[in-house]
Design a protein around this motif. Structure first.
Motif, PDB file in Angstrom:
ATOM      1  N   ALA A  28       0.867  -1.176   0.000  1.00 58.35           N
ATOM      2  CA  ALA A  28       0.000   0.000   0.000  1.00 58.35           C
ATOM      3  C   ALA A  28       0.901   1.221   0.000  1.00 58.35           C
ATOM      4  CB  ALA A  28      -0.901   0.005   1.227  1.00 58.35           C
ATOM      5  N   ASP A  29       0.530   2.225  -0.782  1.00 64.82           N
ATOM      6  CA  ASP A  29       1.338   3.435  -0.890  1.00 64.82           C
ATOM      7  C   ASP A  29       0.422   4.648  -0.835  1.00 64.82           C
ATOM      8  OD1 ASP A  29       3.515   5.119  -1.266  1.00 64.82           O
ATOM      9  OD2 ASP A  29       3.415   4.971  -3.457  1.00 64.82           O
ATOM     10  N   TYR A  82      -1.427  -2.256  -4.237  1.00 66.89           N
ATOM     11  CA  TYR A  82      -0.894  -3.217  -5.189  1.00 66.89           C
ATOM     12  C   TYR A  82      -1.291  -4.617  -4.748  1.00 66.89           C
ATOM     13  CZ  TYR A  82       1.877   0.715  -6.795  1.00 66.89           C
ATOM     14  OH  TYR A  82       2.263   1.929  -7.289  1.00 66.89           O
ATOM     15  N   PHE A  83      -1.850  -5.396  -5.681  1.00 65.65           N
ATOM     16  CA  PHE A  83      -2.307  -6.740  -5.354  1.00 65.65           C
ATOM     17  C   PHE A  83      -1.841  -7.717  -6.420  1.00 65.65           C
ATOM     18  CE2 PHE A  83      -5.496  -5.185  -8.237  1.00 65.65           C
ATOM     19  CZ  PHE A  83      -5.897  -6.293  -8.959  1.00 65.65           C
ATOM     20  N   LYS A  94      -9.545  -7.343 -10.270  1.00 62.37           N
ATOM     21  CA  LYS A  94      -9.480  -5.880 -10.258  1.00 62.37           C
ATOM     22  C   LYS A  94     -10.873  -5.280 -10.378  1.00 62.37           C
ATOM     23  CE  LYS A  94      -7.380  -1.804 -12.360  1.00 62.37           C
ATOM     24  NZ  LYS A  94      -8.054  -0.982 -11.405  1.00 62.37           N
ATOM     25  N   ALA A  95     -11.700  -5.844 -11.257  1.00 60.66           N
ATOM     26  CA  ALA A  95     -13.066  -5.348 -11.401  1.00 60.66           C
ATOM     27  C   ALA A  95     -13.847  -5.535 -10.099  1.00 60.66           C
ATOM     28  CB  ALA A  95     -13.770  -6.065 -12.553  1.00 60.66           C
ATOM     29  N   GLY A  96     -13.659  -6.673  -9.440  1.00 62.82           N
ATOM     30  CA  GLY A  96     -14.327  -6.915  -8.165  1.00 62.82           C
ATOM     31  C   GLY A  96     -13.850  -5.973  -7.074  1.00 62.82           C
ATOM     32  N   PHE A 109      -6.813   0.370  -6.837  1.00 64.72           N
ATOM     33  CA  PHE A 109      -6.213  -0.961  -6.894  1.00 64.72           C
ATOM     34  C   PHE A 109      -5.416  -1.120  -8.186  1.00 64.72           C
ATOM     35  CE2 PHE A 109      -9.800  -1.359  -4.049  1.00 64.72           C
ATOM     36  CZ  PHE A 109      -9.210  -1.991  -2.980  1.00 64.72           C
ATOM     37  N   ILE A 110      -4.174  -1.580  -8.034  1.00 68.73           N
ATOM     38  CA  ILE A 110      -3.251  -1.734  -9.157  1.00 68.73           C
ATOM     39  C   ILE A 110      -2.687  -3.157  -9.134  1.00 68.73           C
ATOM     40  CG2 ILE A 110      -1.101  -0.916 -10.190  1.00 68.73           C
ATOM     41  CD1 ILE A 110      -1.661   1.770  -8.792  1.00 68.73           C
TER      42      ILE A 110
END
Length: 122
Positions: A39-40, A51-52, A65-67, A93-94
């Motif tokens: 996380a930033d 970031y996931f 990402k859509a969820g 979310f990236i």
């Protein structure tokens, strides 16, 4: 000092998001194995890049990402309850490809190592 505080907040956000994601009912999130890698937050703590990574291919990553984007309001509300901040950051979310890139580099190193072992026997 501000960077130290931001670093602690980033880590706390990452930890809390890991537990919050287990309570999201969206099947695109609950059905995928999502790992929050980092996380930033911005210096003013208004925005946070999350970031996931997802186990699977590009399709699973797009669906996750859509969820996550769809559940961002719920996740932010849960995060507000978990953290004692004046303002809860807006989440973006990236997808993070560092795990996939690391695995690719590891495979390349194995190939180089196998080539070096063959040269030793000749």
């Amino acid at each position: 000092m501000a960077n130290y505080r931001r670093g602690r907040i980033n880590e706390r956000i990452r930890e809390e998001l890991c537990t919050i994601l287990t309570r999201v009912k969206d099947p695109r999130v609950s059905g995928a194995f999502i790992s929050i890698t980092m996380a930033d937050c911005t210096p003013d703590l208004k925005y946070a890049k999350i970031y996931f990574s997802v186990i699977g291919g590009e399709k699973e990553q797009r669906e996750a990402k859509a969820g996550l984007d769809s559940a961002a309001g719920f996740i932010r509300g849960q995060l507000a309850h978990a953290l004692d901040l004046r303002q809860t950051p807006e989440l973006k979310f990236i997808p993070d490809d560092s795990i996939k890139n690391g695995a690719h580099i590891n495979e390349l190193l194995k190939q180089v190592d196998a080539g070096a072992d063959e040269d030793d026997y000749e």
